[in-house]
Design a protein around this motif. Structure first.
Motif, mmCIF file in Angstrom:
data_model
loop_
_atom_site.group_PDB
_atom_site.id
_atom_site.type_symbol
_atom_site.label_atom_id
_atom_site.label_comp_id
_atom_site.label_asym_id
_atom_site.label_seq_id
_atom_site.Cartn_x
_atom_site.Cartn_y
_atom_site.Cartn_z
ATOM 1 N N GLU A 75 51.542 50.115 39.494
ATOM 2 C CA GLU A 75 50.223 50.270 40.129
ATOM 3 C C GLU A 75 49.135 50.394 39.060
ATOM 4 O OE1 GLU A 75 49.943 49.687 43.138
ATOM 5 O OE2 GLU A 75 51.686 50.406 44.236
ATOM 6 N N GLU A 76 49.406 51.220 38.043
ATOM 7 C CA GLU A 76 48.430 51.385 36.969
ATOM 8 C C GLU A 76 48.261 50.081 36.196
ATOM 9 O OE1 GLU A 76 50.913 53.373 37.630
ATOM 10 O OE2 GLU A 76 50.163 55.442 37.799
ATOM 11 N N ARG A 77 49.362 49.397 35.948
ATOM 12 C CA ARG A 77 49.288 48.128 35.220
ATOM 13 C C ARG A 77 48.426 47.115 35.969
ATOM 14 N NH1 ARG A 77 51.943 45.598 31.156
ATOM 15 N NH2 ARG A 77 52.493 43.387 31.322
ATOM 16 N N ASP A 78 48.586 47.070 37.266
ATOM 17 C CA ASP A 78 47.790 46.159 38.089
ATOM 18 C C ASP A 78 46.303 46.517 37.993
ATOM 19 O OD1 ASP A 78 46.949 44.308 39.942
ATOM 20 O OD2 ASP A 78 48.365 44.906 41.488
ATOM 21 N N ALA A 79 45.999 47.798 38.161
ATOM 22 C CA ALA A 79 44.595 48.220 38.124
ATOM 23 C C ALA A 79 43.975 47.957 36.760
ATOM 24 C CB ALA A 79 44.493 49.700 38.482
ATOM 25 N N TYR A 80 44.700 48.266 35.697
ATOM 26 C CA TYR A 80 44.139 48.081 34.359
ATOM 27 C C TYR A 80 43.967 46.606 34.020
ATOM 28 C CZ TYR A 80 45.315 53.034 33.686
ATOM 29 O OH TYR A 80 45.408 54.393 33.807
ATOM 30 N N ALA A 81 44.951 45.778 34.369
ATOM 31 C CA ALA A 81 44.833 44.353 34.096
ATOM 32 C C ALA A 81 43.640 43.756 34.838
ATOM 33 C CB ALA A 81 46.114 43.628 34.488
ATOM 34 N N THR A 82 43.422 44.198 36.068
ATOM 35 C CA THR A 82 42.293 43.693 36.853
ATOM 36 C C THR A 82 40.969 44.077 36.213
ATOM 37 O OG1 THR A 82 43.600 43.794 38.888
ATOM 38 C CG2 THR A 82 41.210 43.755 39.122
ATOM 39 N N ARG A 83 40.850 45.334 35.772
ATOM 40 C CA ARG A 83 39.603 45.781 35.155
ATOM 41 C C ARG A 83 39.381 45.114 33.794
ATOM 42 N NH1 ARG A 83 37.190 50.587 36.953
ATOM 43 N NH2 ARG A 83 35.610 50.073 35.384
#
Length: 334
Positions: A67-75
């Motif tokens: 979940e964190e990886r997804d959010a960080y990659a998106t930002r």
């Protein structure tokens, strides 16, 4: 109609959040503020350096923090759209890094989305998504990007279901993949809000209590409340979606950036349902973490709109004044 399957996993305990006595001061509220892990990566990228961002994504991959990886990659991809120098330096220095491949795939889809030539640009992005997926077979985030890519290119249902099955094999309760599936349903059957609930509710039921998938029915409720088409959804389903999201919110600490967008959407839905006291509770839990979405759906000034709603709630404005800040779209039947 339920297009996609739900999955089961044993539940687990999570700690309950402490509740603040009052919301954060207005001057402390920042739109889309990054958390303590992402902030240094963005600051470093702004200075042209990529090593902090690379280390951040490597850490999420090593710990399987999807979940964190997804959010960080998106930002990070969003930042690279306006400040690409640091990303291009990263790609030149380590083109096979799973992090750079992931951000590159997200960036390609983001760049294609608003373009009149979206279909052609998305076709060009396909090899980048494939490369990101092959970089780590455990990672569901490239598959979430693939699901968004399929929606943007108007892929057929069978192909989408194949992508969905591959995504949830890697992470059965990955929130981003579930959101991508919900968006696909909403896009291809415009006005199919009941079908969106039919997908979101079983997914939330099967997910662990602390999973962000618990907020999926809330997202379906928000889509219904901001859309002007489709048959009526019973109020009981809207209330149940809000209750489930409120229970999720209570499991996380106050002012937790991981729940920022969920809590902002929940605030909107509670206000539309005229649940004023519960809205004030969520306002306090949001703290300084206002998010562009959902307020950008109702205003070109999302932060200003959030602050106006906040002031109205804190000053016990009458219901009519609060309702005027969130007008309901006229609903037509299809």
């Amino acid at each position: 109609m339920v297009l996609l399957p739900a999955f089961l996993r044993p539940t687990r305990k999570t700690r309950r959040a402490s509740r603040p006595d009052s919301p954060a001061p207005a001057d402390d509220v920042i739109l889309d503020a990054p958390d303590d892990r992402l902030s240094p990566a963005l600051v470093s990228a702004g200075q042209g350096e990529f090593t902090v961002a690379a280390a951040l994504l490597a850490a999420t991959r090593a710990a399987a923090q999807w979940e964190e990886r997804d959010a960080y990659a998106t930002r990070l991809a969003a930042f690279a759209r306006s400040r690409p120098e640091w990303f291009e330096a990263w790609r030149a220095a380590d083109p096979g890094d799973p992090g750079v491949l992931l951000v590159g795939a997200q960036l390609a889809v983001d760049r294609a989305w608003p373009s009149p030539g979206r279909a052609e640009l998305l076709r060009e992005a396909s090899p980048l998504i494939t490369a990101a997926a092959r970089a780590d077979d455990r990672d569901p985030v490239p598959w979430r990007i693939a699901l968004d890519h399929a929606r943007g290119s108007r892929a057929g249902h069978r192909y989408f279901e194949e992508l969905w099955e591959a995504a949830v094999r890697r992470s059965p309760h990955h929130y981003g993949c579930h959101v991508a599936a919900l968006r696909y349903l909403a896009t291809f059957w415009h006005g199919s809000h009941r079908e969106c609930f039919d997908f979101a509710e079983p997914a939330a039921q099967d997910a662990p209590p602390g999973s962000l998938v618990q907020a999926l029915p809330l997202r379906a409720a928000f889509g219904y409340l901001t859309d002007a088409c489709g048959p009526e959804v019973p109020r009981e389903r809207l209330l149940a979606a809000a209750d489930r999201a409120a229970a999720l919110s209570a499991r996380y600490p106050a002012a937790d950036p991981r729940l920022a967008q969920v809590r902002n959407k929940l605030l909107y839905v509670l206000l539309r349902l005229e649940r004023w006291e519960e809205a004030r509770t969520q306002l306090a839990l949001i703290g300084p973490y206002a998010t562009s979405y959902p307020w950008s759906r109702v205003s070109e000034d999302p932060l200003g709109h959030f602050l106006r709603l906040r002031d109205a709630l804190l000053t016990d404005a009458p219901p009519a004044a609060l309702a005027a800040l969130l007008p309901a779209p006229p609903r037509s039947h299809v």
